[in-house]
Design a protein around this motif. Structure first.
Motif, PDB file in Angstrom:
ATOM      1  N   LEU A  93       0.840  -1.196   0.000  1.00 30.97           N
ATOM      2  CA  LEU A  93       0.000   0.000   0.000  1.00 30.97           C
ATOM      3  C   LEU A  93       0.869   1.237   0.000  1.00 30.97           C
ATOM      4  N   ASP A  94       0.385   2.293  -0.669  1.00 32.38           N
ATOM      5  CA  ASP A  94       0.997   3.616  -0.553  1.00 32.38           C
ATOM      6  C   ASP A  94      -0.105   4.660  -0.659  1.00 32.38           C
ATOM      7  N   ASN A  95       0.273   5.919  -0.836  1.00 33.79           N
ATOM      8  CA  ASN A  95      -0.729   6.989  -0.868  1.00 33.79           C
ATOM      9  C   ASN A  95      -1.743   6.811  -1.984  1.00 33.79           C
ATOM     10  N   ASP A  96      -1.305   6.232  -3.104  1.00 29.31           N
ATOM     11  CA  ASP A  96      -2.138   6.218  -4.296  1.00 29.31           C
ATOM     12  C   ASP A  96      -2.829   4.897  -4.580  1.00 29.31           C
ATOM     13  N   LYS A  97      -2.204   3.787  -4.229  1.00 30.27           N
ATOM     14  CA  LYS A  97      -2.793   2.524  -4.670  1.00 30.27           C
ATOM     15  C   LYS A  97      -2.477   1.365  -3.727  1.00 30.27           C
ATOM     16  N   ILE A  98      -3.281   0.314  -3.881  1.00 31.71           N
ATOM     17  CA  ILE A  98      -3.076  -0.970  -3.226  1.00 31.71           C
ATOM     18  C   ILE A  98      -2.691  -1.959  -4.310  1.00 31.71           C
ATOM     19  N   THR A  99      -1.529  -2.575  -4.174  1.00 29.04           N
ATOM     20  CA  THR A  99      -1.053  -3.529  -5.172  1.00 29.04           C
ATOM     21  C   THR A  99      -1.151  -4.943  -4.609  1.00 29.04           C
ATOM     22  N   ILE A 100      -1.880  -5.795  -5.323  1.00 33.95           N
ATOM     23  CA  ILE A 100      -2.021  -7.198  -4.938  1.00 33.95           C
ATOM     24  C   ILE A 100      -1.086  -8.009  -5.821  1.00 33.95           C
ATOM     25  N   ASN A 101       0.024  -8.446  -5.254  1.00 37.89           N
ATOM     26  CA  ASN A 101       0.967  -9.264  -6.013  1.00 37.89           C
ATOM     27  C   ASN A 101       0.341 -10.620  -6.331  1.00 37.89           C
ATOM     28  N   PRO A 102       0.752 -11.253  -7.439  1.00 38.69           N
ATOM     29  CA  PRO A 102       0.147 -12.533  -7.839  1.00 38.69           C
ATOM     30  C   PRO A 102       0.193 -13.571  -6.723  1.00 38.69           C
ATOM     31  N   PHE A 103      -0.941 -14.218  -6.492  1.00 38.51           N
ATOM     32  CA  PHE A 103      -1.001 -15.307  -5.517  1.00 38.51           C
ATOM     33  C   PHE A 103      -1.962 -16.377  -6.027  1.00 38.51           C
ATOM     34  N   ASP A 104      -1.811 -17.560  -5.478  1.00 39.25           N
ATOM     35  CA  ASP A 104      -2.600 -18.705  -5.931  1.00 39.25           C
ATOM     36  C   ASP A 104      -3.661 -19.077  -4.907  1.00 39.25           C
ATOM     37  N   VAL A 105      -4.872 -19.336  -5.405  1.00 37.17           N
ATOM     38  CA  VAL A 105      -5.976 -19.839  -4.592  1.00 37.17           C
ATOM     39  C   VAL A 105      -6.225 -21.284  -5.001  1.00 37.17           C
ATOM     40  N   PHE A 106      -6.113 -22.184  -4.032  1.00 41.58           N
ATOM     41  CA  PHE A 106      -6.327 -23.604  -4.297  1.00 41.58           C
ATOM     42  C   PHE A 106      -7.707 -24.005  -3.798  1.00 41.58           C
ATOM     43  N   TYR A 107      -8.422 -24.758  -4.657  1.00 39.77           N
ATOM     44  CA  TYR A 107      -9.760 -25.230  -4.319  1.00 39.77           C
ATOM     45  C   TYR A 107      -9.717 -26.751  -4.215  1.00 39.77           C
ATOM     46  N   ASN A 108      -9.987 -27.263  -3.020  1.00 46.89           N
ATOM     47  CA  ASN A 108     -10.023 -28.702  -2.763  1.00 46.89           C
ATOM     48  C   ASN A 108      -8.762 -29.425  -3.248  1.00 46.89           C
ATOM     49  N   ASN A 109      -7.652 -28.710  -3.296  1.00 46.91           N
ATOM     50  CA  ASN A 109      -6.357 -29.272  -3.693  1.00 46.91           C
ATOM     51  C   ASN A 109      -6.318 -29.805  -5.115  1.00 46.91           C
ATOM     52  N   ILE A 110      -7.333 -29.496  -5.926  1.00 41.05           N
ATOM     53  CA  ILE A 110      -7.339 -29.989  -7.301  1.00 41.05           C
ATOM     54  C   ILE A 110      -7.501 -28.859  -8.316  1.00 41.05           C
ATOM     55  N   SER A 111      -7.688 -27.631  -7.843  1.00 42.73           N
ATOM     56  CA  SER A 111      -7.857 -26.495  -8.741  1.00 42.73           C
ATOM     57  C   SER A 111      -7.020 -25.321  -8.245  1.00 42.73           C
ATOM     58  N   LYS A 112      -6.365 -24.629  -9.187  1.00 43.35           N
ATOM     59  CA  LYS A 112      -5.545 -23.471  -8.829  1.00 43.35           C
ATOM     60  C   LYS A 112      -5.945 -22.272  -9.668  1.00 43.35           C
ATOM     61  N   THR A 113      -6.172 -21.124  -8.991  1.00 38.46           N
ATOM     62  CA  THR A 113      -6.481 -19.868  -9.672  1.00 38.46           C
ATOM     63  C   THR A 113      -5.478 -18.813  -9.229  1.00 38.46           C
ATOM     64  N   THR A 114      -4.860 -18.152 -10.198  1.00 39.04           N
ATOM     65  CA  THR A 114      -3.908 -17.081  -9.896  1.00 39.04           C
ATOM     66  C   THR A 114      -4.638 -15.741  -9.939  1.00 39.04           C
ATOM     67  N   VAL A 115      -4.433 -14.940  -8.892  1.00 37.60           N
ATOM     68  CA  VAL A 115      -5.097 -13.637  -8.761  1.00 37.60           C
ATOM     69  C   VAL A 115      -4.037 -12.557  -8.640  1.00 37.60           C
ATOM     70  N   LYS A 116      -4.255 -11.419  -9.308  1.00 32.56           N
ATOM     71  CA  LYS A 116      -3.384 -10.260  -9.159  1.00 32.56           C
ATOM     72  C   LYS A 116      -4.183  -9.012  -9.485  1.00 32.56           C
ATOM     73  N   GLY A 117      -3.639  -7.840  -9.148  1.00 31.19           N
ATOM     74  CA  GLY A 117      -4.340  -6.611  -9.501  1.00 31.19           C
ATOM     75  C   GLY A 117      -3.931  -5.441  -8.641  1.00 31.19           C
ATOM     76  N   GLU A 118      -4.696  -4.356  -8.765  1.00 26.64           N
ATOM     77  CA  GLU A 118      -4.447  -3.159  -7.966  1.00 26.64           C
ATOM     78  C   GLU A 118      -5.716  -2.349  -7.830  1.00 26.64           C
ATOM     79  N   ILE A 119      -5.750  -1.548  -6.792  1.00 28.14           N
ATOM     80  CA  ILE A 119      -6.844  -0.596  -6.562  1.00 28.14           C
ATOM     81  C   ILE A 119      -6.187   0.768  -6.402  1.00 28.14           C
ATOM     82  N   SER A 120      -6.386   1.638  -7.365  1.00 31.48           N
ATOM     83  CA  SER A 120      -5.764   2.961  -7.331  1.00 31.48           C
ATOM     84  C   SER A 120      -6.754   4.021  -6.848  1.00 31.48           C
TER      85      SER A 120
END
Length: 413
Positions: free
Chosen positions: A329-356
């Motif tokens: 986080l800083d004055n202007d934006k929130i940065t979400i670095n890439p991370f993985d969400v695992f569902y029932n240990n058989i599915s993986k979704t990569t999430v990333k983004g920012e909120i400015s």
């Protein structure tokens, strides 16, 4: 011009409810000076002042005030119980050359009597409380003088808290070993040896504020157990729905700089989280969250790192986990670095983004990329899953963009 309405105060009702008694003697003359400043001359003496709060009758107190134009000299004694009082004296001057002096003297005021006083006040206002269950020890004493022209402060004396404890057996929460010495000599406020034990976790406070408005105060604690605090202070609706089984908190905070240009550094850790609904069908757990924040007069930076997040829904045999997550986080934006969400240990979704521009008009830009094995969908069927056959997976991409007025979601399968 805007009309200002003052609340109606029923003096007769207050007199009857609090059984207010006092000896009043005054002679005041009020006028405006040539430059339209308020001038008051004369005196106001209130003696043998006492009132009743619920079942508690307060001892006699007094207030003497001597008005000399723009300045008032005062002396007061506020009695909590017999032989325990807070004595105030000094002066206050308004106008072009404003100044103030206050001397506070109290030999000993025991915390037990302060809790009784607060309970009486809350009871008289018909505010529900459980202060009768709180067990206390220790006392407060003070002999200090403050003097200021509202540009610089001069001070001397000390304030002492000794052998303090506040324990509520009903919720299993307790503050014990409370001691503090606040020294005001040499025009500097020094917090010395201020410690307390909160449910077996030690809290430390030390630092100073000098006559040039320089601040340097440090606060820290380790492994503070949060469930007793949750049980004591969380809203009833929340406690009826959820159980906080475990959570420990540690933090180290340093506040420094000029009073009008404060800087702060905070490091905090939350570990061993276990939260469930009352039927134990939903469980949220987390190993460790580490947070670092750096606050300056015109800038702000933050770094949040999380490890070992799990979310479980037992009824549909579903769980999600995030092994690692990093948000900046800083004055202007929130940065979400890439991370993985695992569902029932058989599915993986990569999430990333920012909120400015998140303080004023947040702009969202979030991207998800992953695949859902058909076996994962099969598992949501519960006991009926044995009658179905699953093969392969379904890849997908999703983007979410927009502000608080309009969002656009694009999905590709």
């Amino acid at each position: 011009d805007e009309e200002i309405k003052l609340p109606f105060i029923n003096i007769v009702e207050i007199y009857q409810k609090y059984d207010l008694n006092a000896q009043l003697n005054s002679k005041l003359r009020i006028k405006n000076s040539k430059d339209d400043a308020l001038l008051i001359f004369g005196f106001l003496n209130v003696d043998d002042l006492n009132l009743k709060l619920s079942n508690l009758r307060l001892p006699n107190s007094f207030l003497h005030a001597d008005f000399k134009g723009e300045q008032v000299n005062y002396e007061s004694s506020i009695n909590v119980v017999n032989k325990e009082s807070l004595n105030l004296s000094g002066y206050l001057k308004h106008g072009k050359h404003s100044k103030m002096k206050t001397t506070i003297v109290c030999d000993k005021i025991h915390f037990t009597n302060l809790v009784d006083l607060l309970k009486g006040l809350l009871d008289s206002l018909s505010i529900k409380n459980n202060l009768a269950q709180i067990k206390t020890t220790g006392y407060l004493s003070a002999n200090a003088t403050f003097k200021t022209n509202f540009k610089k402060i001069k001070s001397e004396g000390n304030v002492l808290i000794k052998d303090g404890s506040f324990i509520n057996p009903l919720y299993g929460i307790g503050i014990t070993n409370l001691i503090a010495k606040i020294n005001l000599d040499n025009d500097t406020l020094k917090i010395q040896d201020a410690t307390a034990t909160i449910n077996n976790s030690k809290l430390n406070v030390n630092g100073s504020i000098d006559n040039n408005s320089n601040v340097n105060i440090k606060i820290d604690t380790k492994n503070l157990s949060i469930p007793p605090l949750f049980n004591a202070f969380a809203p009833k609706e929340l406690k009826r729905a959820y159980k906080l089984n475990s959570l420990n908190a540690s933090f180290d905070c340093n506040v420094f700089g000029k009073l009008d240009e404060i800087n702060a550094k905070l490091n905090a850790q939350l570990n061993n989280l276990n939260l469930s609904d009352v039927k134990n069908k939903m469980i949220v757990s987390n190993n460790l969250m580490n947070m670092d924040f750096d606050l300056k007069p015109n800038t702000f930076n933050g770094d949040i790192k999380n490890n070992g997040f799990n979310f479980i829904l037992k009824d549909i045999k579903t769980f999600f986990k995030v092994n690692e997550l990093n948000i900046k986080l800083d004055n202007d934006k929130i940065t979400i670095n890439p991370f993985d969400v695992f569902y029932n240990n058989i599915s993986k979704t990569t999430v990333k983004g920012e909120i400015s521009n998140y303080f004023k008009n947040p702009n969202i830009d979030i991207f998800l990329n992953g695949s859902i094995p058909t076996k994962a969908l099969q598992q949501t069927l519960g006991d009926s899953a044995i009658y179905t056959v699953s093969k392969g997976s379904i890849p997908f991409k999703v983007s979410v963009r927009g502000d608080k007025k309009k969002q656009e979601i694009l999905a590709q399968i």
